[in-house]
Design an enzyme around this catalytic site. Structure first.
Site, PDB file in Angstrom:
ATOM      1  N   GLN A 189       5.140   8.934   7.521  1.00 23.82           N
ATOM      2  CA  GLN A 189       4.164   9.788   6.851  1.00 23.82           C
ATOM      3  C   GLN A 189       4.542  11.258   6.979  1.00 23.82           C
ATOM      4  O   GLN A 189       4.491  12.011   6.001  1.00 23.82           O
ATOM      5  CB  GLN A 189       2.769   9.548   7.434  1.00 23.82           C
ATOM      6  CG  GLN A 189       2.197   8.183   7.105  1.00 23.82           C
ATOM      7  CD  GLN A 189       0.823   7.972   7.713  1.00 23.82           C
ATOM      8  OE1 GLN A 189       0.229   8.886   8.283  1.00 23.82           O
ATOM      9  NE2 GLN A 189       0.302   6.765   7.602  1.00 23.82           N
TER      10      GLN A 189
ATOM     11  N   LYS B 202       0.826  -1.204   0.000  1.00 26.83           N
ATOM     12  CA  LYS B 202       0.000   0.000   0.000  1.00 26.83           C
ATOM     13  C   LYS B 202       0.862   1.257   0.000  1.00 26.83           C
ATOM     14  O   LYS B 202       0.569   2.230  -0.702  1.00 26.83           O
ATOM     15  CB  LYS B 202      -0.943  -0.019   1.207  1.00 26.83           C
ATOM     16  CG  LYS B 202      -1.973   1.103   1.164  1.00 26.83           C
ATOM     17  CD  LYS B 202      -3.222   0.819   1.979  1.00 26.83           C
ATOM     18  CE  LYS B 202      -2.962   0.669   3.454  1.00 26.83           C
ATOM     19  NZ  LYS B 202      -4.223   0.858   4.237  1.00 26.83           N
ATOM     20  N   SER B 203       1.947   1.267   0.778  1.00 25.61           N
ATOM     21  CA  SER B 203       2.822   2.442   0.842  1.00 25.61           C
ATOM     22  C   SER B 203       3.403   2.768  -0.531  1.00 25.61           C
ATOM     23  O   SER B 203       3.447   3.932  -0.947  1.00 25.61           O
ATOM     24  CB  SER B 203       3.961   2.200   1.838  1.00 25.61           C
ATOM     25  OG  SER B 203       3.469   2.007   3.141  1.00 25.61           O
TER      26      SER B 203
ATOM     27  N   ARG C 165      -8.840  11.110  13.163  1.00 27.27           N
ATOM     28  CA  ARG C 165      -7.396  10.941  13.300  1.00 27.27           C
ATOM     29  C   ARG C 165      -6.665  12.276  13.239  1.00 27.27           C
ATOM     30  O   ARG C 165      -7.057  13.189  12.516  1.00 27.27           O
ATOM     31  CB  ARG C 165      -6.885   9.986  12.210  1.00 27.27           C
ATOM     32  CG  ARG C 165      -7.505   8.611  12.352  1.00 27.27           C
ATOM     33  CD  ARG C 165      -7.099   7.675  11.245  1.00 27.27           C
ATOM     34  NE  ARG C 165      -5.684   7.362  11.299  1.00 27.27           N
ATOM     35  CZ  ARG C 165      -5.074   6.594  10.407  1.00 27.27           C
ATOM     36  NH1 ARG C 165      -5.744   6.090   9.403  1.00 27.27           N
ATOM     37  NH2 ARG C 165      -3.779   6.343  10.532  1.00 27.27           N
TER      38      ARG C 165
ATOM     39  N   LYS D 212      -3.753   5.120  15.206  1.00 28.69           N
ATOM     40  CA  LYS D 212      -4.010   4.461  13.921  1.00 28.69           C
ATOM     41  C   LYS D 212      -5.508   4.517  13.613  1.00 28.69           C
ATOM     42  O   LYS D 212      -6.240   5.330  14.160  1.00 28.69           O
ATOM     43  CB  LYS D 212      -3.475   3.016  13.968  1.00 28.69           C
ATOM     44  CG  LYS D 212      -1.948   2.952  13.929  1.00 28.69           C
ATOM     45  CD  LYS D 212      -1.442   3.367  12.569  1.00 28.69           C
ATOM     46  CE  LYS D 212       0.061   3.244  12.425  1.00 28.69           C
ATOM     47  NZ  LYS D 212       0.500   3.581  11.049  1.00 28.69           N
TER      48      LYS D 212
ATOM     49  N   ASP E 142       2.479  -1.527  11.751  1.00 30.87           N
ATOM     50  CA  ASP E 142       1.174  -2.078  11.373  1.00 30.87           C
ATOM     51  C   ASP E 142       1.025  -3.555  11.721  1.00 30.87           C
ATOM     52  O   ASP E 142      -0.075  -4.101  11.637  1.00 30.87           O
ATOM     53  CB  ASP E 142       0.933  -1.890   9.881  1.00 30.87           C
ATOM     54  CG  ASP E 142       0.655  -0.432   9.525  1.00 30.87           C
ATOM     55  OD1 ASP E 142       0.039   0.266  10.355  1.00 30.87           O
ATOM     56  OD2 ASP E 142       1.038   0.001   8.435  1.00 30.87           O
TER      57      ASP E 142
ATOM     58  N   SER F 254       7.829   8.948  12.309  1.00 26.08           N
ATOM     59  CA  SER F 254       6.683   8.812  11.413  1.00 26.08           C
ATOM     60  C   SER F 254       7.129   8.960   9.970  1.00 26.08           C
ATOM     61  O   SER F 254       7.555  10.045   9.544  1.00 26.08           O
ATOM     62  CB  SER F 254       5.610   9.865  11.731  1.00 26.08           C
ATOM     63  OG  SER F 254       4.619   9.881  10.725  1.00 26.08           O
TER      64      SER F 254
END
Length: 436
Positions: free
Chosen positions: A168, A19-20, A120, A346, A319, A166
């Site tokens: 992200q 997915k990343s 979130r 999450k 994850d 992180s």
């Protein structure tokens, strides 16, 4: 859905594309000038939403066949003003990374998502983006979606020391740095997954990565490059491979091979931990595809032992902790998973959700600060129903658990599994899993 203990699992499978990498492949296709071909794209809801957002920002995005996509990009600095709010559904990754893509461009955009994503926190991505000159025009309570931003006419490069581990946030800063002149720098004290850095290089950006401290990295990016289209082969997602991997390890007599799994060293924390626990795992046919390490994994039913999982490993397996907790329930002796504060933000408060699931299965456990300790006595009673809290990984983890518990395990909702692993049920049944 209910999972029951049955025969040993066997067979060879390919899990969905990572997915990343899938999110990033579409975004880099948007930011390159010309045609980017993507093979093996994960066609879950999260990634499809990113594809729609890339279209809204000016790219032509076509599906040519299963997992085969073509993106005609507009180039760094070429994004168009979106006519509608950008809807990311359930995807925190898609939303935070795209904030970086948009954040240094002189356009206004509204970011939104479903009820789960609206809960979130987004400030962790917005705070560094404001350093480039981004203005937050409107936001929900506590910096939550929906959020409207306006990018600067002329972005300035930044030096950002990330307060949290992180990938992200790091990626959002680097993606914003693409449209800022000069050098943008990110310093992280704990190295996080480096897919963005690898893909920047793959598309022709000038990136330098150097060690920083004991476990960290410094990334320097030269802004305003002309990114060149580059084909992307998306490897199998290690976070999705985790489910058949753990299932085969805990169901006696199993023998399962998972093909083409990403082996990026910043994503193999679960694999390293399972091997420490005594899992019978072989790494076969290692290779490199589109800048990422890939291999096939053969796993057989194993006698596991409890281990201490260090906090510095968390970024490489964040994850996978829910399904690791499942493996730990079948290990002999306690497993302590340290430093899990990131699990609290999450899709759900995953730490609380995992603890509740373990309780439903009759597995002794405790939470001490940000550590989860699973007692582990080689077996798990089962027999409970787990609340998934709209979290795909909680649902899949406790279905895997039910394949080895004495009594069946039930999860209350499997709808969200489609966000990352659309054919989870079919693939697991193909290996012999009893799911009804």
């Amino acid at each position: 859905m209910t999972a029951r203990r049955g025969a040993a699992l066997s067979g060879t499978v390919t899990v969905p594309g990572d997915k990343s990498i899938s999110h990033r492949a579409l975004m880099f296709g948007l930011l390159a000038v010309g045609e980017t071909r993507i093979t093996g794209l994960l066609e879950g809801e999260d990634v499809i939403n990113t594809a729609k957002v890339c279209r809204a920002l000016g790219a032509t995005v076509e599906r040519l066949g299963p997992g085969e996509w073509l993106v005609r990009g507009v180039g760094v600095g070429g994004l168009k003003q979106p006519a509608e709010p950008l809807d990311f559904g359930n995807s925190g990754t898609g939303c935070r990374l795209m904030m970086g893509v948009v954040g240094a461009h002189p356009i206004r955009a509204t970011f939104d998502g479903d009820a789960s994503l609206r809960k979130r926190p987004m400030r962790r991505a917005l705070d560094p983006l404001e350093l480039f000159g981004l203005t937050v025009v409107a936001q929900g309570e506590g910096g939550r979606l929906p959020i409207t931003v306006e990018g600067p006419k002329d972005a300035v490069p930044v030096v950002y020391e990330s307060p949290v581990a992180s990938a992200q946030v790091k990626s959002a800063v680097l993606l914003a740095g693409l449209n800022a002149p000069g050098i943008t720098t990110v310093v992280e004290t704990e190295a996080t997954r480096d897919h963005t850095e690898r893909m920047l290089v793959h598309f022709g950006a000038d990136v330098t990565v150097t060690p920083h401290g004991a476990h960290g990295r410094r990334i320097d990016l030269v802004g305003q490059p002309e990114l060149k289209p580059a084909p992307v082969i998306v490897p199998a997602d290690p976070s999705s491979a985790a489910f058949p991997l753990v299932a085969a390890a805990i169901v006696p007599g199993s023998d399962v091979t998972i093909s083409g799994v990403m082996m990026n060293p910043l994503r193999t924390g679960l694999l390293a931990t399972l091997i420490e626990m005594g899992a019978a795992i072989e790494v076969l046919n290692p290779r490199v595809e589109s800048g990422e390490d890939v291999a096939d994994l053969r796993v057989r039913g194993s006698h596991l032992s409890g281990v201490d999982v260090p906090a510095h490993r968390a970024p490489s397996m964040i994850d996978e902790y829910p399904v690791l907790a499942v493996a730990a329930a079948f290990a002999a002796g306690p497993t302590r998973m340290r430093g899990l504060h990131e699990l609290r933000v999450k899709e759900s408060d995953r730490l609380a959700a995992v603890a509740a699931g373990l309780a439903a299965a009759g597995v002794a456990h405790t939470i001490e600060g940000d550590d989860l300790i699973v007692a582990g006595d080689g077996r798990a009673p089962g027999g409970g129903t787990v609340e998934t809290h709209m979290d795909h990984r909680i649902a899949m983890s406790f279905l895997v658990m039910g394949l080895a518990t004495a009594e069946p395990m039930t999860v209350d909702d499997t709808g969200f599994i489609a966000t990352s692993f659309p054919d989870f049920t079919g693939l697991m049944r193909g290996l012999g899993a009893d799911l009804s």
